[in-house]
Scaffold this motif. Sequence first.
Motif, short mmCIF file in Angstrom:
data_model
loop_
_atom_site.label_atom_id
_atom_site.label_comp_id
_atom_site.label_asym_id
_atom_site.label_seq_id
_atom_site.Cartn_x
_atom_site.Cartn_y
_atom_site.Cartn_z
N ALA A 57 57.07 84.30 90.96
CA ALA A 57 56.28 83.31 91.69
C ALA A 57 54.80 83.69 91.67
O ALA A 57 54.42 84.81 91.33
N GLN A 58 53.96 82.72 92.05
CA GLN A 58 52.52 82.95 92.07
C GLN A 58 52.12 84.01 93.10
O GLN A 58 51.18 84.78 92.89
N MET A 59 52.87 84.08 94.21
CA MET A 59 52.54 85.04 95.26
C MET A 59 52.73 86.47 94.76
O MET A 59 51.89 87.36 95.01
N GLU A 60 53.82 86.74 94.06
CA GLU A 60 54.07 88.08 93.54
C GLU A 60 53.01 88.48 92.51
O GLU A 60 52.56 89.62 92.46
N LEU A 61 52.62 87.53 91.66
CA LEU A 61 51.57 87.80 90.69
C LEU A 61 50.25 88.15 91.38
O LEU A 61 49.54 89.06 90.97
N PHE A 62 49.93 87.45 92.48
CA PHE A 62 48.70 87.72 93.22
C PHE A 62 48.72 89.11 93.84
O PHE A 62 47.70 89.83 93.83
N GLU A 63 49.84 89.53 94.37
CA GLU A 63 49.92 90.85 95.01
C GLU A 63 49.62 91.98 94.04
O GLU A 63 48.95 92.95 94.38
N TYR A 64 50.11 91.87 92.81
CA TYR A 64 49.93 92.94 91.84
C TYR A 64 48.56 92.89 91.16
O TYR A 64 47.98 93.93 90.85
N VAL A 65 48.04 91.70 90.92
CA VAL A 65 46.87 91.57 90.05
C VAL A 65 45.57 91.39 90.85
O VAL A 65 44.62 92.15 90.69
N ALA A 66 45.50 90.37 91.72
CA ALA A 66 44.23 89.99 92.33
C ALA A 66 43.98 90.64 93.69
O ALA A 66 42.82 90.80 94.08
N LYS A 67 45.00 91.00 94.42
CA LYS A 67 44.80 91.55 95.77
C LYS A 67 43.97 92.83 95.76
O LYS A 67 43.05 92.98 96.59
N PRO A 68 44.20 93.80 94.84
CA PRO A 68 43.32 94.99 94.84
C PRO A 68 41.87 94.65 94.52
O PRO A 68 40.95 95.31 95.03
N LEU A 69 41.63 93.63 93.72
CA LEU A 69 40.24 93.25 93.42
C LEU A 69 39.55 92.65 94.64
O LEU A 69 38.35 92.87 94.84
N VAL A 70 40.30 91.90 95.47
CA VAL A 70 39.71 91.34 96.69
C VAL A 70 39.39 92.47 97.68
O VAL A 70 38.36 92.45 98.36
#
Length: 890
Positions: A84-97
Motif C-alpha cells: 500500500a501507499q502508506m507502507e511505501l511512505f513509512e520506508y521512503v519519505a518519512k525519514p526525509l520529512v
Amino acid sequence: MNRQAKGKTPRRPPPKKPPNSQKDPVGVYCRVRPLGAEDEECCIEVISSTTIQLHAPEGFKTNRNGEYKETQYSFKKVFGVSVAQMELFEYVAKPLVDDLIRGKNGLLFTYGVTGSGKTFTMTGSPGQGGLLPRSLNMIFNSIGPYQAERYVFKTDDKNGMEVQSEVDALLERQRRGNVTVPKTPSSRQKLDPEIADMIKPDEAYKADGVDEDNSYSIFVSYIEIYNNYIYDLLEETQEDAIKPKWNGGGTPVRQNTEFIPPQSKILREDQNHNMYVAGCMEVEVKSAEEAFQVFWRGQKKRKVANTRLNRESSRSHSVFIIKMAQAPLDADGNNILQDKNQVSVSQLCLVDLAGSERTGRTGAEGTRIREAGNINQSLLNLRTCIEILRENQMCGTNRMVPYRDSKVTHLFKNYFDGEGKVRMVVCVNPKADDYEETLLVMRFAEMTQEVEVARPVDRPICGFTPGRRHRNQAFKEELSRRLEERGGPVDRDVPSVINYMVHSLPPLPSSELTDPHDDITLPRLIEALENRHRIRQKMIEDYNKAANMMKSMLQELDANLISKDNFIHEQNGKLAERDKIIQNNKAEMERLEKKNKMQEHKIDILQKTTKIYEDDKRSMQQELETREQRLHRELSEKRRMEQRLHGVVSDTQHKWEKECERRVNAMQLEMQNKLWVKDEKLKQLKAIVTESKTPGRPEPPPRQTQPKRPSREERLPAKRSASPSPLPTTTPVRPLHRRSRSAGGEKWVDHKPTSSLDLGTVLQPVIPNAIQVSAPSEKALSKCDKYVLTHQEVASDGEIKTKLIKGDVIKTRGGGQAVQFTDIETLKQELTTVPSRKRKSSEGTPASGDGTDGAWTDVETRCSMAMEMRAGSNMGPGYEHHGITKRRKP
C-alpha cells in the motif's frame, strides 16, 4: 597571470563548511506495478524483500548460445504489487520529512520507463494518496501549533529568508487582504473534488524531536523542466490573466486580454553556492490542504499527452519544492528573533521524472518525437553524471561531472556534491513488452546504489535556555486565571482582545457623492463615524480597566519576587559549591580530551594505512578482473576457432569422400569394360581358330555365346543403318550437336560456381554467346538478356544431379538489374543395362531367334536410350544433355 575584467566584482569564495567524512549511499527502492491484464506475460518475480529476478520473455535470446537468461538485482527495499501507499511512505519519505524538520535537505525522485506508475507513486489517486500528500500531512501535523503568523517570514528572492516584525507582518496582511480567520470543519469542503480524497488528515504520523522554542513557516514552489527549459507552474499565465473577474455587479470584467506566453526561468547560484530557480514563485501555506491545493493548481498546467503506451504520459520533469524556514524565539518566548543569521532554511525536493520511451512503441510523431528525444537525453545525462561520480569515488579519479549538460542535473548538483539525503524509487512494469527497457533501468539503479553522498550535519542550537515557549504559555494561563477571578476576559490576553476589537469595527459606507443635492450619503457617513467613536470609547475604557488590573497584578508579582530573592541567595551559595565541583570535572575532562585526541591521531594513522591497503587491493582486483576478462576472451576465441576448424574439416572430409567414391565407381566401371572387351576378343579368336582347322565342314548351328562389351569409343551415338554393320575399323566421328529451337540472338550470363564438379560425361550443356562467371556482377548482367545458374546436388541414389535455373534479366527503375527466374531444367546421370547379344553366323543371319535386330556393334545395342529434357520452345539456347545409358547384364 589572469587579470580581472574591469567593472566586475570578484567571485566570492565558497563558505567554509565543517569537514564531514561520513557518507551514506544513495537509497534506491524498487516498486513493481501490477499487470494490466491477467493473461499478459510477466517478466519480473519478487524473490525477497530486497531482491527481484528478471525472466527473459519467450522468443528473446540474451546470450550467445541462444538460451534464456535470468538476472537478479538487489535494492534497499522491494515493494511488490500488494504494497500500500502508506507502507511505501513509512520506508521512503518519512525519514526525509524528519530531516526536513531538523533543518536538513533531502531529494526524492521516481525513475522508470513510461507507464510504470511513477506519477501514481508520487501523487496518488483518490483514496490512495501518494508520497507528496502524505509528506505534507506529516509536516503540518508536526509543526501545526508552532507555526508563525503569515508574512512573518519573507523570501529575499536570493534563495534566502528574512524575518519581519509583527507590525510589518500585520501591515502586509492588511495590504494583501489576507486576514487570518479561525478554521472551521467546513473549510475542507472548498477543496477541488478531484483531490478531496487524496489529502486526508492523518494524526498517526508526527516527527519526533520538534523544537518547541522555534517558530516555523512552510513555502512551496512547483516547476517543470520541459524540452530542457524551466517553467513555473504557479506563475499566472495567459489563461489566468484573461479569466473574468467579478466586480460585485452582474457582469464580469476582463482586466487583461493580451497574450502573455510563459517565460522560461534560469538557474542561479546563491551566496552559499547552492543552485535555485530565479524568479520562481514561492507560496506560503498554513495547512496540508492549502499546500496540496497549490500543487494541484500547478499540476493542471503540466505537459501531458496521450500515447500508445500511456493515456496521460508526462512530457516533462516536475519538481515540487517544500521549503521550511525556522527561527528561535527570544528569551521571553514571545517573539521571533529579528536576526537573519539565526534563520535556518531546509528544503525537500519531490521529483517526478518523465519516463524513457521508444518512439517506435509509443507511435510518437511531430512534437511528441521532440519531447521524447529531450526526455531521453536528460535521463542519459543523469546516468552519465552518476557513472562519473561512481568512478571518481571508487577509483580515486578526478573527472569533471557534466552537471551543466542538463537542467535536471544542474539543479540538483548540490545534493550529490554537498550534503543531504538522496533517495530514488525505481518503478517497473512487469510486462514482457517492457523487458529490454526495464533491463536498462535495473542496471542504472544498481549503479546508483554505489554512489555516496555526504551525511548532513546538525544545525547549531541557539544559546537560549530551552522551554521558553512553555514558560510563556504557563504565564499566560496563570494571567488568564487571575483575570477570570477578577471578572476580566477569559482565555484571552490583552493584545488579542485589542486585535479582535479593531477588526470588529463596522466598515465605513461608500462616501462617493454623485449628486450635489444628495441628503443620504453624508448623514449615513456621520452615523457610521459616531458609531465607531462610541466603540472606540468603549475600547479605551476596557483597555484602561485591563491596564489597572495588570498593574495590581504586577505589584503582587513584585512582592512575590522579593520573597523569592532570599531563596535565590541561598541557591547561589549552593551553586558556588557546585561550581567548584564543575571546575574539577572540567579539569578531568580536559585530561580525557587530550588522551582522546592522542587516540584519534593514532586512529587517523591507522585509517590512512588502511586506505592505502584498500587502494592497493582495489587496484589488484581491477588488474585481476582485467586479466580474467582477457583470459575469458581468449578462451572464447579459441573455442570459436575450434568450432570453425571442425566445421571446415568435416565439410572437406565429406567432399573428398564423395569425390573418392565417384572416382572408385568410375575406375571399377572402366576396368569392368576392359575385362569384357578382352573376353569377347578371346572368344572371337577361339572361334576363328576352330573354323580354320575344319575347312569344308558344314557349319554347326550357332550356339549362344557371351556378347562382346562395346568400348567407350564404340558407344558413341551414330545413325541407324538398314542392315547389321561389321565391327568398326576406325574411330567413329562425333556428330554435330543439335541446337535448341529456342536459341536466338540473346546473350546469356552462365553462372557456374567454382565448387561445381566436372562429371566427365559425353553429353555436356553448351550455351553459345554466353559470358561465364563464377559470381554474378552488375557489369555482366547489364550486357545480357538471359541468366542461367548451374547447381549440383546429391540425389537419393548417390549420383550427382545438376539443375539449370534459368531467368530473364530485367532493368529496375533505379538503374540496376534484377533476375526473374522462369524455369528449372534437371540433368541426371544414370547407368542402364545392355540386352544379351548372340554371335552372328557366317551367312549374316541373326544368331538368336528372339527377334533382336542388329549386331552387338549396333548403335541401339550400345546406347539403348538417350533422352533430352526440354521445357518448350521458349527455353532459351539448346543443350547437349548428359547421356543416360542403361545396361542389362547377360
